[in-house]
Design an enzyme around this catalytic site. Structure first.
Site, PDB file in Angstrom:
ATOM      1  N   GLY A  54      91.100  31.299  63.618  1.00 13.50           N
ATOM      2  CA  GLY A  54      91.076  32.025  64.892  1.00 13.50           C
ATOM      3  C   GLY A  54      91.318  33.492  64.637  1.00 13.50           C
ATOM      4  O   GLY A  54      91.829  33.870  63.583  1.00 13.50           O
ATOM      5  N   CYS A  81      93.040  28.398  57.762  1.00  5.38           N
ATOM      6  CA  CYS A  81      93.267  29.805  58.062  1.00  5.38           C
ATOM      7  C   CYS A  81      94.311  29.974  59.180  1.00  5.38           C
ATOM      8  O   CYS A  81      95.471  29.643  58.971  1.00  5.38           O
ATOM      9  CB  CYS A  81      91.941  30.485  58.383  1.00  5.38           C
ATOM     10  SG  CYS A  81      92.053  32.269  58.217  1.00  5.38           S
ATOM     11  N   TYR A  82      93.913  30.422  60.369  1.00  3.04           N
ATOM     12  CA  TYR A  82      94.912  30.563  61.434  1.00  3.04           C
ATOM     13  C   TYR A  82      95.608  29.227  61.680  1.00  3.04           C
ATOM     14  O   TYR A  82      96.797  29.184  61.997  1.00  3.04           O
ATOM     15  CB  TYR A  82      94.250  31.056  62.736  1.00  3.04           C
ATOM     16  CG  TYR A  82      95.249  31.310  63.850  1.00  3.04           C
ATOM     17  CD1 TYR A  82      95.876  32.538  63.978  1.00  3.04           C
ATOM     18  CD2 TYR A  82      95.586  30.297  64.753  1.00  3.04           C
ATOM     19  CE1 TYR A  82      96.814  32.765  64.975  1.00  3.04           C
ATOM     20  CE2 TYR A  82      96.529  30.513  65.754  1.00  3.04           C
ATOM     21  CZ  TYR A  82      97.136  31.749  65.860  1.00  3.04           C
ATOM     22  OH  TYR A  82      98.071  31.974  66.851  1.00  3.04           O
ATOM     23  N   HIS A 166      88.111  29.011  54.150  1.00  2.00           N
ATOM     24  CA  HIS A 166      87.296  28.207  55.064  1.00  2.00           C
ATOM     25  C   HIS A 166      86.444  27.177  54.306  1.00  2.00           C
ATOM     26  O   HIS A 166      85.441  27.557  53.686  1.00  2.00           O
ATOM     27  CB  HIS A 166      86.372  29.123  55.881  1.00  2.00           C
ATOM     28  CG  HIS A 166      87.130  29.940  56.873  1.00  2.00           C
ATOM     29  ND1 HIS A 166      87.362  29.514  58.159  1.00  2.00           N
ATOM     30  CD2 HIS A 166      87.735  31.141  56.751  1.00  2.00           C
ATOM     31  CE1 HIS A 166      88.071  30.429  58.796  1.00  2.00           C
ATOM     32  NE2 HIS A 166      88.312  31.421  57.964  1.00  2.00           N
ATOM     33  N   GLU A 168      84.575  24.984  55.676  1.00  2.00           N
ATOM     34  CA  GLU A 168      83.416  24.580  56.475  1.00  2.00           C
ATOM     35  C   GLU A 168      82.168  25.419  56.208  1.00  2.00           C
ATOM     36  O   GLU A 168      81.072  25.031  56.581  1.00  2.00           O
ATOM     37  CB  GLU A 168      83.767  24.606  57.975  1.00  2.00           C
ATOM     38  CG  GLU A 168      84.027  25.982  58.582  1.00  2.00           C
ATOM     39  CD  GLU A 168      85.452  26.496  58.379  1.00  2.00           C
ATOM     40  OE1 GLU A 168      86.128  26.039  57.438  1.00  2.00           O
ATOM     41  OE2 GLU A 168      85.881  27.370  59.150  1.00  2.00           O
ATOM     42  N   SER A 220      58.703  17.556  78.429  1.00  2.66           N
ATOM     43  CA  SER A 220      57.823  18.703  78.216  1.00  2.66           C
ATOM     44  C   SER A 220      57.284  18.696  76.796  1.00  2.66           C
ATOM     45  O   SER A 220      56.404  19.467  76.457  1.00  2.66           O
ATOM     46  CB  SER A 220      58.645  19.977  78.377  1.00  2.66           C
ATOM     47  OG  SER A 220      59.657  19.984  77.381  1.00  2.66           O
ATOM     48  N   GLY A 221      57.872  17.837  75.948  1.00  4.43           N
ATOM     49  CA  GLY A 221      57.553  17.902  74.527  1.00  4.43           C
ATOM     50  C   GLY A 221      58.655  18.594  73.745  1.00  4.43           C
ATOM     51  O   GLY A 221      58.626  18.630  72.530  1.00  4.43           O
ATOM     52  N   GLY A 222      59.667  19.141  74.440  1.00  4.94           N
ATOM     53  CA  GLY A 222      60.815  19.748  73.756  1.00  4.94           C
ATOM     54  C   GLY A 222      61.667  18.657  73.104  1.00  4.94           C
ATOM     55  O   GLY A 222      61.650  17.504  73.554  1.00  4.94           O
ATOM     56  N   VAL A 223      62.412  19.023  72.058  1.00  6.07           N
ATOM     57  CA  VAL A 223      63.135  18.025  71.274  1.00  6.07           C
ATOM     58  C   VAL A 223      64.193  17.296  72.110  1.00  6.07           C
ATOM     59  O   VAL A 223      64.224  16.056  72.152  1.00  6.07           O
ATOM     60  CB  VAL A 223      63.836  18.691  70.052  1.00  6.07           C
ATOM     61  CG1 VAL A 223      64.550  17.658  69.207  1.00  6.07           C
ATOM     62  CG2 VAL A 223      62.831  19.473  69.225  1.00  6.07           C
ATOM     63  N   ASP A 224      65.055  18.056  72.790  1.00  8.97           N
ATOM     64  CA  ASP A 224      66.186  17.422  73.464  1.00  8.97           C
ATOM     65  C   ASP A 224      65.743  16.511  74.609  1.00  8.97           C
ATOM     66  O   ASP A 224      66.215  15.382  74.721  1.00  8.97           O
ATOM     67  CB  ASP A 224      67.169  18.488  73.985  1.00  8.97           C
ATOM     68  CG  ASP A 224      67.654  19.389  72.869  1.00  8.97           C
ATOM     69  OD1 ASP A 224      67.601  18.956  71.697  1.00  8.97           O
ATOM     70  OD2 ASP A 224      68.069  20.528  73.144  1.00  8.97           O
ATOM     71  N   SER A 225      64.830  17.008  75.451  1.00 10.31           N
ATOM     72  CA  SER A 225      64.426  16.154  76.578  1.00 10.31           C
ATOM     73  C   SER A 225      63.661  14.935  76.068  1.00 10.31           C
ATOM     74  O   SER A 225      63.758  13.845  76.648  1.00 10.31           O
ATOM     75  CB  SER A 225      63.625  16.939  77.621  1.00 10.31           C
ATOM     76  OG  SER A 225      62.365  17.316  77.126  1.00 10.31           O
ATOM     77  N   SER A 226      62.933  15.066  74.960  1.00 12.27           N
ATOM     78  CA  SER A 226      62.197  13.919  74.424  1.00 12.27           C
ATOM     79  C   SER A 226      63.137  12.848  73.895  1.00 12.27           C
ATOM     80  O   SER A 226      62.972  11.660  74.179  1.00 12.27           O
ATOM     81  CB  SER A 226      61.287  14.347  73.265  1.00 12.27           C
ATOM     82  OG  SER A 226      60.327  15.245  73.729  1.00 12.27           O
ATOM     83  N   LYS A 366      72.405  19.505  67.419  1.00 10.59           N
ATOM     84  CA  LYS A 366      70.943  19.479  67.322  1.00 10.59           C
ATOM     85  C   LYS A 366      70.465  18.642  66.121  1.00 10.59           C
ATOM     86  O   LYS A 366      69.509  17.881  66.236  1.00 10.59           O
ATOM     87  CB  LYS A 366      70.428  20.919  67.160  1.00 10.59           C
ATOM     88  CG  LYS A 366      68.936  21.061  67.327  1.00 10.59           C
ATOM     89  CD  LYS A 366      68.603  21.240  68.773  1.00 10.59           C
ATOM     90  CE  LYS A 366      67.157  21.491  69.055  1.00 10.59           C
ATOM     91  NZ  LYS A 366      66.949  21.763  70.495  1.00 10.59           N
TER      92      LYS A 366
END
Ligand code: XMP
Length: 518
Positions: A54, A81-82, A166, A168, A220-226, A366
């Protein structure tokens, strides 16, 4: 049964990255603000805590603190870290500002055998102003760096670990090994967060939520809605209706791909609506980008509303909300960002609509959404599709959006994309390492230029090619494309697309430009 990790967010820019790394270990985790009520953590029932970094110093007024219930839980804790400094501060150790801040690459030497960091000297990523000067009682130092005599610490018996660096970020090559040691070996989490299990759980959650009710989705063909739609279909089968509004502003081949994926392959009740004329006439004469966006967004909602009415007003609506949206919109510290563009998102229909929302991707990143999409059998071209704005080609057709101009743009764009794809430069699946183009498209400019073709003067349109590399689309660099490839694209566009006599390449980064032109 308890198996998850709770990540306590102290405001680091890397908190989401910690969560992604833990999920990569196939262990479920969630991010909680540092002041999360104890009951919430009780319900989550974690097997261990990771405390994020942080920007604050533990001595700042109002600095985030480690809540006592975390230490009292007797669960394993990893402070980063923090997070490490907050641990030390809340115990009886001492944190102090370093004489010189340590930022960037550093090396640590491990000087005590321990279950988390392998022995030896390792490259790590540091980013801190304060450091631990005195260990709390019962802790021992396990690694040091040039600027941090205590670069890592542990109380092995209590299973509490602290890292000044870090793990990550990719700049800490042993980072993932280290997180795995903590999560799997110290916390004994089982790696059961696999696509198959995620799908199974999502399906039973959806069934529990909607029962025998009907559900509607916008695709629509978008990844998330598909992916969201395919998951809901697996859960409720024919009780799902999917509406596909063809705005006439999609790229070449996209409407056909949506129909073949959802109707032919998945056998979903798909309701295509050919609304191209409606959109184009609503946009006639409109050149101002924000006005275009607003017209498209509200027309889309109207059409979707009519379809929903026609389908008997299903009570549930599928939304492709993903975890970063949830985390970002709930971040307590986040200020109000200035609106640069009003985004329109298919599947991002406004919550004021009367529907109850089904959001099966709410807890997923994602990359997890893509893995699930693949496991569900959604075609690769769709799962790994580059981002495409909801308002579609309208915001890439600068100036008047006429059918002729949209078609001209569509053809030029298809040539550019196919050449980049053939050259292996536009493989979304390989973009993670940031060496390949993340997004590419053509934009038709609102100017005409003079040219000469076959000894004749031409006065025709100009197309701009845009290609960027980026990790998160918040910032982006213009992509360096081999000149021979640019020459081939330019040549093909001018020869094959009627009405274009000039091609330019956009060499502006974001900022100061944005990725899209409007
Ligand atoms: P900008 O142009 O803001 O774009 O730098 C960043 C990313 O967002 C995409 N974009 C949109 N996506 N609805 C969307 O779903 C929109 O209205 C929209 N506008 C821009 C853009 O393509 C890029 O990937």
């Amino acid at each position: 049964m308890a198996n998850s990790i709770a990540i306590i967010d102290f405001g680091s820019q890397y908190t989401q990255l910690i969560a992604r790394r833990v999920r990569e270990l196939q262990v479920y985790c969630e991010i909680f603000p540092w002041d999360v009520p104890v009951e919430k953590i009780g319900q989550f029932d974690p097997v261990g805590f990771i405390l994020s970094g942080g920007p604050a110093s533990v001595y700042d007024a109002g600095a985030p603190v480690l809540q006592p219930f975390i230490l009292q839980s007797s669960l394993p804790i990893l402070g980063i870290c923090y997070g490490m400094q907050a641990l030390v501060h809340s115990l009886d150790g001492r944190v102090e500002p370093c004489a010189s801040r340590e930022y960037g690459q550093a090396h640590i030497t491990v000087d005590s055998e321990n279950p988390v960091i392998p022995s030896g000297t390792h490259q790590v990523w540091m980013s801190h102003g304060d450091r631990v000067e005195k260990l709390p009682q019962s802790f021992q130092s396990i690694a040091s760096s040039a600027n941090s005599p205590i670069a890592a610490m542990m109380d092995k018996k209590k299973r509490i670990y602290g890292l000044q660096f870090h793990p990550e970020v990719r700049h800490t090559p042993i980072g993932q090994q280290l997180l795995s040691n903590f999560v799997i070996k110290v916390c004994h989490s089982r790696p059961d967060w696999t696509p198959e299990n995620i799908i199974q759980k999502a399906v039973s959650d959806i069934q529990l939520q909607v029962g025998e009710n009907r559900v509607i989705a916008a695709v629509s063909g978008g990844v998330d809605s598909s992916v969201a739609t395919a998951l809901v279909h697996r859960a409720v089968g024919d009780n799902l209706d999917a509406v596909f509004v063809d705005t006439g502003l999609l790229r070449k081949g996209e409407p056909a791909q949506v129909v073949s994926t959802f109707r032919d392959q998945f056998k979903i009740n798909l309701h295509p609506v050919d609304a191209a004329e409606e959109f184009l006439s609503a946009l006639a004469g409109v050149t101002e980008p924000e006005v275009k966006r607003k017209i498209i967004g509200s027309l889309f909602i109207n059409i979707f509303d009519q379809e929903s009415l026609r389908l008997g007003n299903p009570p549930f609506l599928v939304q492709g909300t993903i975890y970063p949206d949830v985390v970002e919109s709930s971040a307590t510290t986040q200020g109000k960002a200035e609106r640069i563009k009003s985004h329109h998102n298919v599947g991002g229909l406004p919550e004021k609509m009367r529907f109850k929302l089904v959001e099966p991707l709410r807890n997923l990143f994602k990359d997890e959404v893509r893995k699930i999409g693949e496991a569900l059998g959604i075609p690769e071209a769709l799962v790994w599709r580059q981002p495409f704005p909801g308002p579609g080609l309208a915001v890439r057709c600068l100036g008047d959006v006429t059918p002729e101009r949209v078609e001209r743009l569509r053809q030029a764009d298809a040539i550019f994309i196919s050449e980049l794809t053939n050259a292996g430069l536009l493989n979304q699946k390989a973009t993670e390492n940031n060496t390949i183009i993340s997004q590419a498209f053509a934009a038709l400019l609102p100017v005409k230029a003079v040219g000469v073709m076959g000894d004749k003067r031409t006065y025709a349109e100009v197309v701009a090619l845009r290609a960027v590399t980026t990790e998160d689309f918040m910032t982006a660099d213009w992509a360096v494309i081999p000149p021979a490839l640019l020459a081939k694209v330019s040549n093909r566009i001018v020869n094959e697309v009627q009405g274009i006599n000039r091609v330019v390449y956009d060499i502006t980064s974001k900022p100061p430009a944005t990725v899209e032109w409007e």
